[in-house]
Motif scaffolding. Structure first.
Motif, PDB file in Angstrom:
ATOM      1  N   ASN A  22       0.823  -0.804   0.372  1.00 44.13           N
ATOM      2  CA  ASN A  22      -0.071   0.508  -0.243  1.00 44.13           C
ATOM      3  C   ASN A  22       0.737   1.660   0.048  1.00 44.13           C
ATOM      4  O   ASN A  22       2.102   1.623   0.386  1.00 44.13           O
ATOM      5  CB  ASN A  22      -1.066   0.120   1.228  1.00 44.13           C
ATOM      6  N   ARG A  53       0.619   6.135   0.065  1.00 46.56           N
ATOM      7  CA  ARG A  53      -0.049   6.938   0.239  1.00 46.56           C
ATOM      8  C   ARG A  53       1.262   8.108   0.786  1.00 46.56           C
ATOM      9  O   ARG A  53       2.614   8.126   0.943  1.00 46.56           O
ATOM     10  CB  ARG A  53      -0.876   6.386   2.101  1.00 46.56           C
ATOM     11  N   TYR A  54       1.146   9.309  -0.058  1.00 47.58           N
ATOM     12  CA  TYR A  54       1.317  10.109   0.031  1.00 47.58           C
ATOM     13  C   TYR A  54       0.828  11.741   0.838  1.00 47.58           C
ATOM     14  O   TYR A  54      -0.027  11.512   0.227  1.00 47.58           O
ATOM     15  CB  TYR A  54       2.066  10.646  -1.324  1.00 47.58           C
ATOM     16  N   SER A  55       1.499  12.666   1.075  1.00 47.60           N
ATOM     17  CA  SER A  55       1.088  13.970   1.076  1.00 47.60           C
ATOM     18  C   SER A  55       2.372  14.881   0.580  1.00 47.60           C
ATOM     19  O   SER A  55       3.056  14.977   1.072  1.00 47.60           O
ATOM     20  CB  SER A  55       0.582  13.709   2.479  1.00 47.60           C
ATOM     21  N   ILE A  75      -1.910  18.573  -0.439  1.00 43.36           N
ATOM     22  CA  ILE A  75      -2.612  17.512  -1.361  1.00 43.36           C
ATOM     23  C   ILE A  75      -2.720  16.177  -0.562  1.00 43.36           C
ATOM     24  O   ILE A  75      -1.262  15.735  -0.217  1.00 43.36           O
ATOM     25  CB  ILE A  75      -2.830  17.303  -2.805  1.00 43.36           C
ATOM     26  N   SER A  76      -3.145  15.224  -1.072  1.00 43.36           N
ATOM     27  CA  SER A  76      -2.484  13.586  -0.250  1.00 43.36           C
ATOM     28  C   SER A  76      -3.255  12.385  -0.984  1.00 43.36           C
ATOM     29  O   SER A  76      -4.523  12.577  -1.887  1.00 43.36           O
ATOM     30  CB  SER A  76      -3.147  13.403   0.479  1.00 43.36           C
ATOM     31  N   ASP A  77      -2.924  11.169  -1.253  1.00 41.21           N
ATOM     32  CA  ASP A  77      -3.658  10.444  -1.866  1.00 41.21           C
ATOM     33  C   ASP A  77      -2.781   9.256  -1.194  1.00 41.21           C
ATOM     34  O   ASP A  77      -2.079   8.670  -0.722  1.00 41.21           O
ATOM     35  CB  ASP A  77      -3.440  10.652  -3.570  1.00 41.21           C
ATOM     36  N   SER A  78      -3.826   7.528  -2.141  1.00 40.50           N
ATOM     37  CA  SER A  78      -3.231   6.467  -1.459  1.00 40.50           C
ATOM     38  C   SER A  78      -4.142   5.084  -1.580  1.00 40.50           C
ATOM     39  O   SER A  78      -4.853   6.030  -3.354  1.00 40.50           O
ATOM     40  CB  SER A  78      -3.400   6.235   0.134  1.00 40.50           C
ATOM     41  N   GLY A  79      -3.216   4.142  -2.508  1.00 44.33           N
ATOM     42  CA  GLY A  79      -3.424   3.335  -3.699  1.00 44.33           C
ATOM     43  C   GLY A  79      -2.728   1.952  -3.486  1.00 44.33           C
ATOM     44  O   GLY A  79      -2.300   1.952  -2.077  1.00 44.33           O
ATOM     45  N   GLY A 135      -3.216   3.544  -8.936  1.00 48.10           N
ATOM     46  CA  GLY A 135      -3.881   4.792  -8.993  1.00 48.10           C
ATOM     47  C   GLY A 135      -2.527   5.604  -9.174  1.00 48.10           C
ATOM     48  O   GLY A 135      -1.684   5.576  -8.696  1.00 48.10           O
ATOM     49  N   GLY A 136      -2.993   6.747  -8.700  1.00 41.90           N
ATOM     50  CA  GLY A 136      -1.971   7.897  -8.021  1.00 41.90           C
ATOM     51  C   GLY A 136      -1.573   9.042  -9.098  1.00 41.90           C
ATOM     52  O   GLY A 136      -1.668   8.232 -10.494  1.00 41.90           O
ATOM     53  N   ALA A 137      -0.628   9.684  -8.625  1.00 44.20           N
ATOM     54  CA  ALA A 137      -0.453  10.510  -9.999  1.00 44.20           C
ATOM     55  C   ALA A 137       0.827  10.326 -10.806  1.00 44.20           C
ATOM     56  O   ALA A 137       1.049   9.457 -10.578  1.00 44.20           O
ATOM     57  CB  ALA A 137       0.118  12.141  -9.223  1.00 44.20           C
TER      58      ALA A 137
END
Length: 480
Positions: A112, A114-116, A126-130, A174-176
């Motif tokens: 897994n 995640r980032y911020s 901003i943040s996201d996870s996957g 997913g993710g940028a």
């Protein structure tokens, strides 16, 4: 590393860093061929892989500067090894021990992420996870060990071990767009290092556990209330070009005796090619010197375990003086219609010799005729019997067992309180006692067998038994 794979690693590691040792020699030899080593290697690798799969690696986090984005804190968690595929492996011997090498293996991981991100351009953050998957495309693992005799047990030493990830790829779910390149550039090395450290740790833990198991192996195996088998190791394992040989003491000993060297002649060494048919040896060859059986014969005789009272016969009438009135008239005349016992005792240790086709056994017994009168046991005569038998070996489970077949016998009068006996008339009764009582009783004991040096969880199969004086040789494959 589970205890059940002890034999497998033993099979691989029965190589010491030196072939020199003391003058002590064993009477049971165990030879493991190349075929046996390959079998052990493959199953050992399967067991090792099973212990590694589903292992979780430590969390990895790192702060990186991303162009046009800013400072990103990225965390990888729940990093799990889901699958390992071994494509090539080998086991090689050397002067310092034995090397087990796995090359070109692949591994599948999941994780897994995640980032911020926070920057002056994005003050809110901003943040996201996957999730992501990792494919290790070229995993190399190796270890080198040796094994030494330590006061009758085995000491396992890890000389060197290592794990190296040569290549891996990451698939992001997913993710940028920039995140993929960050994972590849900043985290690929960390993931590879985590995999290497996890596998190396498992190797060290497994070797430590196995060393404790080796140290705890019993030096004796109880057989019954009288005897035990001395299974302590003698000297260091010996390496040849095509096999590994172990020497085990193998002699019978009393249940409560302190283990001390015993004087039996061992003879010359065992040739693997000669014992197992030359070009296609089995996985394992176990050779038992006839001194193993002689030591058992002496032990049971000394312990007075070779005597018993017979008060039942298939023809029960033979245990009444009335049945003997024509064979020994004076017995019936003095003790009319009285019941009898036969007190049977072995008068000297049975002589046991391995021949080219079986095992020859010579036994001297005394049969004392006891009359039971008014609650009193009265010995009236003693007949000495010298009989020879052949012993045919068979394997029952993991035990070496067999049965006796009477060849010939002779009788003589040892003493009598009822006058002279006509021994030619006694022959038929003696034959009946031998065939219906003594031989069946001895066979019931012999079919219990003695354990071969195979650990629990393993079974020998495709057995070939060879007689090569002074040894019995069992050539076998092994199943797990």
């Amino acid at each position: 590393m589970a205890p059940s794979i002890c034999f497998l690693l033993l099979s691989l590691l029965f190589l010491s860093s030196s072939t020199s040792g003391t003058d002590e020699e064993g009477f049971i030899s165990v030879i493991i061929s190349d075929k046996g080593l390959d079998f052990a290697k493959d199953i050992l690798i399967d067991q090792a892989v099973a212990s590694i799969v589903q292992s979780q690696l430590p969390q990895i986090e790192k702060t990186v500067q991303v162009p046009l984005v800013g400072k990103a804190k990225v965390v990888l968690s729940d990093i799990t090894i889901n699958h390992i595929q071994v494509n090539s492996s080998s086991v090689n011997t050397g002067e310092t021990g034995i090397a087990l090498v796995v090359s070109g293996a692949t591994a599948d991981l999941s994780l897994n992420w995640r980032y911020s991100v926070s920057s002056w351009l994005v003050p809110i953050g901003i943040s996201d996870s996957g999730t992501a998957t990792v494919k290790v495309n070229d995993l190399q693992v190796g270890l080198t060990v040796n094994l030494r005799n330590q006061e009758g047990t085995l000491k396992l030493n890890l000389l060197d071990s290592g794990c190296h990830v040569r290549d891996l790829s990451i698939k992001l779910h997913g993710g940028a767009a920039w995140l993929y390149q960050v994972l590849v550039d900043a985290f690929a090395g960390n993931i590879a290092s985590a995999v290497e450290e996890a596998i190396s740790k498992k190797i060290n833990e497994g070797i430590s556990t196995l060393d404790l198991l080796l140290q705890s192996l019993p030096k004796t195996i109880p057989l019954d209330e009288t005897a035990a088998l001395n299974v302590s190791f003698m000297d260091n394992p010996v390496l040849s070009d095509s096999a590994i040989e172990l020497e085990i003491n193998g002699l019978f000993t009393g249940r409560n005796e302190v283990l001390v060297p015993q004087a039996y002649y061992r003879g010359s060494g065992l040739s693997l090619s000669a014992s197992c048919g030359g070009s296609s040896p089995k996985m394992i060859t176990i050779s038992l010197h006839e001194s193993v059986f002689k030591s058992g014969s002496m032990l049971y005789f000394t312990a007075d375990s070779m005597q018993w009272i017979v008060d039942e016969l298939p023809d029960q009438a033979l245990l009444n003086t009335a049945e003997w009135r024509f064979l020994i008239p004076q017995l019936y005349k003095k003790y009319p219609n009285d019941d009898m016992n036969l007190n049977i005792s072995v008068s000297s240790p049975p002589d046991i010799q391995v021949t080219n086709k079986d095992v020859s056994v010579n036994i001297f017994i005394d049969i004392t005729i006891d009359v039971l009168e008014d609650g009193e046991v009265i010995p009236v005569a003693c007949i000495s019997v010298d009989f020879s038998a052949s012993f045919a070996v068979e394997i029952l489970g993991n035990n070496l067992a067999g049965w006796l077949k009477l060849r010939k016998f002779s009788t003589s009068l040892k003493w009598s309180k009822i006058g002279k006996l006509h021994m030619n008339l006694i022959q038929s009764v003696t034959s009946t006692v031998l065939k219906t009582v003594i031989i069946p009783y001895l066979n019931s004991q012999l079919l219990r067998g003695i354990p071969l040096p195979i650990l629990n969880g393993f079974a020998i199969k495709n057995v070939c038994i060879l007689y090569a004086p002074p040894r019995i040789t069992v050539c076998s494959d092994v199943s797990f």
